[in-house]
Design a protein around this motif. Structure first.
Motif, PDB file in Angstrom:
ATOM      1  N   SER A  49       0.826  -1.219   0.000  1.00 27.86           N
ATOM      2  CA  SER A  49       0.000   0.000   0.000  1.00 27.86           C
ATOM      3  C   SER A  49       0.859   1.266   0.000  1.00 27.86           C
ATOM      4  O   SER A  49       0.512   2.275  -0.599  1.00 27.86           O
ATOM      5  CB  SER A  49      -0.884   0.025   1.248  1.00 27.86           C
ATOM      6  N   GLN A  50       2.025   1.183   0.676  1.00 25.59           N
ATOM      7  CA  GLN A  50       2.872   2.372   0.833  1.00 25.59           C
ATOM      8  C   GLN A  50       3.555   2.766  -0.484  1.00 25.59           C
ATOM      9  O   GLN A  50       4.016   3.899  -0.607  1.00 25.59           O
ATOM     10  CB  GLN A  50       3.944   2.119   1.901  1.00 25.59           C
ATOM     11  N   VAL A  51       3.626   1.806  -1.410  1.00 24.08           N
ATOM     12  CA  VAL A  51       4.204   2.114  -2.738  1.00 24.08           C
ATOM     13  C   VAL A  51       3.106   2.055  -3.804  1.00 24.08           C
ATOM     14  O   VAL A  51       3.342   1.772  -4.964  1.00 24.08           O
ATOM     15  CB  VAL A  51       5.392   1.178  -3.080  1.00 24.08           C
ATOM     16  N   GLU A  89       6.779   3.338  17.763  1.00 25.83           N
ATOM     17  CA  GLU A  89       6.734   2.996  16.354  1.00 25.83           C
ATOM     18  C   GLU A  89       7.131   4.178  15.477  1.00 25.83           C
ATOM     19  O   GLU A  89       7.017   5.326  15.876  1.00 25.83           O
ATOM     20  CB  GLU A  89       5.318   2.521  15.973  1.00 25.83           C
ATOM     21  N   GLY A  90       7.564   3.813  14.256  1.00 23.10           N
ATOM     22  CA  GLY A  90       7.806   4.828  13.236  1.00 23.10           C
ATOM     23  C   GLY A  90       7.131   4.347  11.976  1.00 23.10           C
ATOM     24  O   GLY A  90       6.562   3.249  11.965  1.00 23.10           O
ATOM     25  N   CYS A  91       7.177   5.145  10.918  1.00 21.66           N
ATOM     26  CA  CYS A  91       6.541   4.741   9.660  1.00 21.66           C
ATOM     27  C   CYS A  91       7.219   5.440   8.489  1.00 21.66           C
ATOM     28  O   CYS A  91       7.435   6.662   8.544  1.00 21.66           O
ATOM     29  CB  CYS A  91       5.056   5.109   9.693  1.00 21.66           C
ATOM     30  N   LEU A  92       7.553   4.692   7.461  1.00 21.67           N
ATOM     31  CA  LEU A  92       8.241   5.279   6.304  1.00 21.67           C
ATOM     32  C   LEU A  92       7.340   6.264   5.560  1.00 21.67           C
ATOM     33  O   LEU A  92       7.823   7.103   4.802  1.00 21.67           O
ATOM     34  CB  LEU A  92       8.736   4.175   5.367  1.00 21.67           C
ATOM     35  N   SER A  93       6.030   6.172   5.823  1.00 19.99           N
ATOM     36  CA  SER A  93       5.099   7.119   5.186  1.00 19.99           C
ATOM     37  C   SER A  93       4.864   8.342   6.060  1.00 19.99           C
ATOM     38  O   SER A  93       4.163   9.277   5.653  1.00 19.99           O
ATOM     39  CB  SER A  93       3.761   6.414   4.902  1.00 19.99           C
ATOM     40  N   GLN A 132       1.905  -6.295  12.683  1.00 22.91           N
ATOM     41  CA  GLN A 132       0.599  -5.647  12.931  1.00 22.91           C
ATOM     42  C   GLN A 132       0.560  -4.251  12.303  1.00 22.91           C
ATOM     43  O   GLN A 132      -0.443  -3.834  11.732  1.00 22.91           O
ATOM     44  CB  GLN A 132       0.323  -5.564  14.436  1.00 22.91           C
ATOM     45  N   HIS A 133       1.709  -3.550  12.368  1.00 16.63           N
ATOM     46  CA  HIS A 133       1.809  -2.214  11.750  1.00 16.63           C
ATOM     47  C   HIS A 133       1.646  -2.325  10.235  1.00 16.63           C
ATOM     48  O   HIS A 133       0.930  -1.531   9.612  1.00 16.63           O
ATOM     49  CB  HIS A 133       3.187  -1.612  12.107  1.00 16.63           C
ATOM     50  N   GLU A 134       2.256  -3.381   9.649  1.00 21.47           N
ATOM     51  CA  GLU A 134       2.147  -3.574   8.184  1.00 21.47           C
ATOM     52  C   GLU A 134       0.743  -4.007   7.791  1.00 21.47           C
ATOM     53  O   GLU A 134       0.205  -3.539   6.779  1.00 21.47           O
ATOM     54  CB  GLU A 134       3.162  -4.632   7.703  1.00 21.47           C
ATOM     55  N   ASP A 136      -1.930  -3.183   9.283  1.00 15.80           N
ATOM     56  CA  ASP A 136      -2.751  -1.962   9.318  1.00 15.80           C
ATOM     57  C   ASP A 136      -2.681  -1.249   7.963  1.00 15.80           C
ATOM     58  O   ASP A 136      -3.690  -0.804   7.420  1.00 15.80           O
ATOM     59  CB  ASP A 136      -2.246  -1.015  10.424  1.00 15.80           C
ATOM     60  N   HIS A 137      -1.462  -1.153   7.397  1.00 17.66           N
ATOM     61  CA  HIS A 137      -1.315  -0.462   6.097  1.00 17.66           C
ATOM     62  C   HIS A 137      -2.204  -1.107   5.040  1.00 17.66           C
ATOM     63  O   HIS A 137      -2.849  -0.415   4.256  1.00 17.66           O
ATOM     64  CB  HIS A 137       0.147  -0.523   5.610  1.00 17.66           C
ATOM     65  N   LEU A 138      -2.266  -2.453   5.058  1.00 18.91           N
ATOM     66  CA  LEU A 138      -3.081  -3.162   4.043  1.00 18.91           C
ATOM     67  C   LEU A 138      -4.561  -2.872   4.254  1.00 18.91           C
ATOM     68  O   LEU A 138      -5.375  -3.034   3.342  1.00 18.91           O
ATOM     69  CB  LEU A 138      -2.820  -4.677   4.093  1.00 18.91           C
TER      70      LEU A 138
HETATM   71 ZN   LIG Z   1       4.252   2.284   8.290  1.00 18.32          ZN
END
Ligand SMILES: [Zn+2]
Ligand SMILES: O=C(O)C[C@@H](Cc1ccccc1)C(=O)SCC(=O)c1ccccc1
Length: 170
Positions: A49-51, A89-93, A132-134, A136-138
């Motif tokens: 989703s992030q790409v 947590e962090g996030c590349l987005s 779980q963080h990934e 969530d992105h989906l």
């Molecule tokens: Zn993220």
């Protein structure tokens, strides 16, 4: 090839990812590109989703040497404990934004790997937090959604600043 990572609050990040029917050559190329992009961005995980590819595909690598990437296709995550633990947590987005999120820290992962082989594992700690963080992105969820309105506003302002600086650096 490096893929552009969507930045919060891009509405495309809210798209619900569809299941993968067949691991085609295109998907294998996407997997390789996502792994390269994740390493380049110094992340430990990346969701399709992030790409801007809205299929149920996650790559992760928690190893020290960044040489053991894991691929999860059509993942299903089931908490194995009731109690939630906070994790920074962090996030590349959402670049340069870190904050505590509470999640169960032991989960079961059922998925397919890049060869279509079944994965069925119980994981805990950072691996459990990250999957779980990934996941969530989906499902169109970003970790800042769990934070206060004020922190969400600050996150938006922070991302805007970081993107401006990156654009100047060219
Ligand atoms: Zn993220
Ligand atoms: O945006 C992503 O999905 C990648 C994200 C995954 C993640 C890291 C930490 C906790 C939950 C999810 C990142 O890789 S953020 C950058 C990073 O490497 C990192 C950040 C905080 C702790 C450990 C690693």
């Amino acid at each position: 090839a490096l893929l552009p990572i969507l930045n919060y609050p891009d509405p495309r990040l809210r798209t619900i990812a569809k299941p993968v029917k067949e691991v085609t050559a295109e998907i294998k190329t996407l997997i390789a590109d996502m792994i390269e992009t994740m390493y380049d961005a110094q992340g430990i995980g990346l969701a399709a989703s992030q790409v801007d590819h809205h299929i149920q595909l996650i790559v992760m690598d928690l190893s020290e040497d960044k040489n053991s990437p894991r691929v999860f296709i059509n993942p299903k995550v089931t908490p194995l404990v009731e109690e939630k633990q906070p994790y920074e947590e962090g996030c590349l987005s959402v670049p340069d934004v870190y904050d505590k999120v509470e999640r169960p820290n032991k989960v079961r992962i059922e998925a397919l790997d890049e060869n279509g082989e079944k994965i069925d594992e119980e994981v805990e700690g950072l691996l459990a937090v990250c999957i779980q963080h990934e996941m969530d992105h989906l499902n169109g969820v970003i970790f800042v959604d769990y934070l206060s309105r004020l922190k969400q506003t600050r996150a938006r302002d922070k991302v805007r600043k970081v993107i401006k600086i990156r654009e100047k650096q060219g």
